[in-house]
Design a protein around this motif. Structure first.
Motif, PDB file in Angstrom:
ATOM      1  N   ASN A   2       0.862  -1.134  -0.103  1.00 30.32           N
ATOM      2  CA  ASN A   2       0.175  -0.004  -0.035  1.00 30.32           C
ATOM      3  C   ASN A   2       0.929   1.244  -0.047  1.00 30.32           C
ATOM      4  O   ASN A   2       1.392   1.665   1.074  1.00 30.32           O
ATOM      5  N   LYS A 110       0.778   2.258   9.879  1.00 33.44           N
ATOM      6  CA  LYS A 110      -0.323   1.816   8.662  1.00 33.44           C
ATOM      7  C   LYS A 110      -1.701   2.633   8.913  1.00 33.44           C
ATOM      8  O   LYS A 110      -2.678   1.818   8.319  1.00 33.44           O
ATOM      9  N   ARG A 113      -2.616   3.922   4.987  1.00 29.73           N
ATOM     10  CA  ARG A 113      -2.812   2.868   3.889  1.00 29.73           C
ATOM     11  C   ARG A 113      -4.134   2.642   3.259  1.00 29.73           C
ATOM     12  O   ARG A 113      -4.421   2.611   2.259  1.00 29.73           O
TER      13      ARG A 113
END
Length: 127
Positions: A2, A110, A113
């Motif tokens: 991603n 994250k 993402r």
């Protein structure tokens, strides 16, 4: 993989802080010349990930990139977004090791993402 947030942020490569939108001060940067030149690409990459060897444009990008990622490039113009898509696509396809390091550097938890995953897919960027 991603890499969407870096794509959004790299859109701002040709931008400068502005009130409503990033300004067009760096819109004349030849993104193709940067991404197709290994030496130049490494200069910008090191600037973004290490803060080393930054050009004025690189320094600016390093400053605005976190905000651009966090806001989904809310201050970006369409030209900035086109440029970001070009750079993201290139990095994902041609320099996945650079892309992965940028994503991990700018989104270590994250968080962003998934937020940008669908947007990238909609824009034809395979993740």
């Amino acid at each position: 993989m991603n890499l969407e947030l870096i794509g959004i942020t790299l859109l701002c490569l040709a931008s400068v802080f502005g009130e409503d939108k990033y300004t067009s001060k760096y819109n004349n940067i030849d993104l193709d010349a940067i991404i197709r030149n290994e030496r130049l690409l490494k200069v910008y990459f090191r600037c973004l990930t290490e803060g080393v060897g930054c050009t004025p444009e690189g320094n600016h990008l390093r400053k605005v990139l976190p905000e651009a990622i966090q806001t989904g490039c809310a201050k970006c113009t369409e030209e900035h977004k086109r440029g970001a898509r070009k750079v993201v696509k290139f990095l994902m396809e041609e320099k996945p090791q650079f892309w992965e390091k940028l994503v991990n550097f700018y989104d270590p938890d994250k968080i962003f993402r998934e937020r940008f995953k669908q947007q990238l897919l909609t824009e034809g960027i395979k993740i």
